[in-house]
Design an enzyme around this catalytic site. Sequence first.
Site: not given
Length: 284
Positions: A89, A109, A141-142, A159, A161-162, A166
Site C-alpha cells: 500500500d 512486494e 516473493d520476499g 510489513d 499479511t498474516d 502468500p
Amino acid sequence: MTTLPGWTLERLHDDHAQALRESRVLYDSQTEHQRLRVFENPTFGRILTLDNVVQVTTRDNFIYHEMLTHVPLLAHGEAKRVLIIGGGDGGMAREVLRHTSVEHVTMVEIDAGVVEFCREYLPDISAGAFDDPRLHLTIDDGAAFMRSTSDRFDVIIVDSTDPVGPGEVLFTDTFYGHAHRALNPGGILVTQNGVPFLQGAELTNTMRAFKALFADSTCYLATVPTYAGGPMAFGWGTDGTARQVTVETLAQRFQAAEIATDYYTPEVHKGAFALPGYVARLLP
Ligand code: SAM
C-alpha cells in the site's frame, strides 16, 4: 461462510470476527495472488482488505506505519539503507522516506496488483512514496529475495499479511535467518507479528527464531483499532545495542528528523517495549 449484507466480516481468527460497515464498495477483484477489496466506512475511511483481512485504513494506518518505521530508524540513528518486505500500500515506504538520512529503500512486494491498485485508489496512504527516487520497488516473493540478495541493510521491515497465503513464508526460521544475514553491523529487523491476545503462537514462533539468531530479541506493542483483539506486537531483533538508546537521545534524533507524527513520540517508543505479563510470557 457467514455473510452480513452491507458489512465486511473479517474472519481472521477461529473464535473472533470483526464487522465493518461498507458505506460504499469501490473495488472487488482477484489479483494474481489475493482477493483485493476496497470499501468506504464512515469511521475508518477507505479500507483495503486482502483475502477479506483488513490490511490498511486511511484513518488508523498512521499508528502502524509510524511504529514500524520510526522506532527502528530513530533507535538505529544512522540508517541509510532500508528494506521493506511487503508494504504494497506504500504506507511503510511513506514513513521511511520522511527520514532524509535514508538514502536507499528497497521494497519487495509479491503482488503488483496491490501496488497498482493502491497508487490509484488509496493515494493518501503512499502520499507520493512510489515516486521518490530513493525507492526501488521489486515485485517478488520476499522470501525468495531474502534468500538470494547480496545487498545489506541497516533496517529491515517486514510489513506482510498474516501467516496465511502468500505471507506464510515470511514467518519461517529460514526467512529470518536470511534476514539476519542481510543486516549490516548494528542493523535491526522488525516484523508485523499479529495481535498476541489472539495470535500468541505466531509471536512465540517468531521470538523463538529471533532468540536463536540475535543478541537482542523482543517485541514492542501498539494498538491499531482495525487490527482487532488488543495491542499488536512488532518483532524486534538486532545484534547491536539500539534498544538501549535513551529517551533523551531519541528526542534529539526525533527533533533533528523534523518529522510530525500523530502516534510516535520518544516516550511512546520507550514505553512500547514495556510488556504486560500475558505478552512477556509468550516470549521464550
Ligand atoms: N498492515 C498489514 C498487516 O499488518 O497485515 C500489512 C499491509 S501490506 C498491504 C501487506 C503486503 O504483504 C501485501 O501487499 C501483500 O501482497 C504482501 N505480501 C504477502 N506475502 C508476501 C511475500 N511472500 N512477499 C512479499 N510481499 C508479500
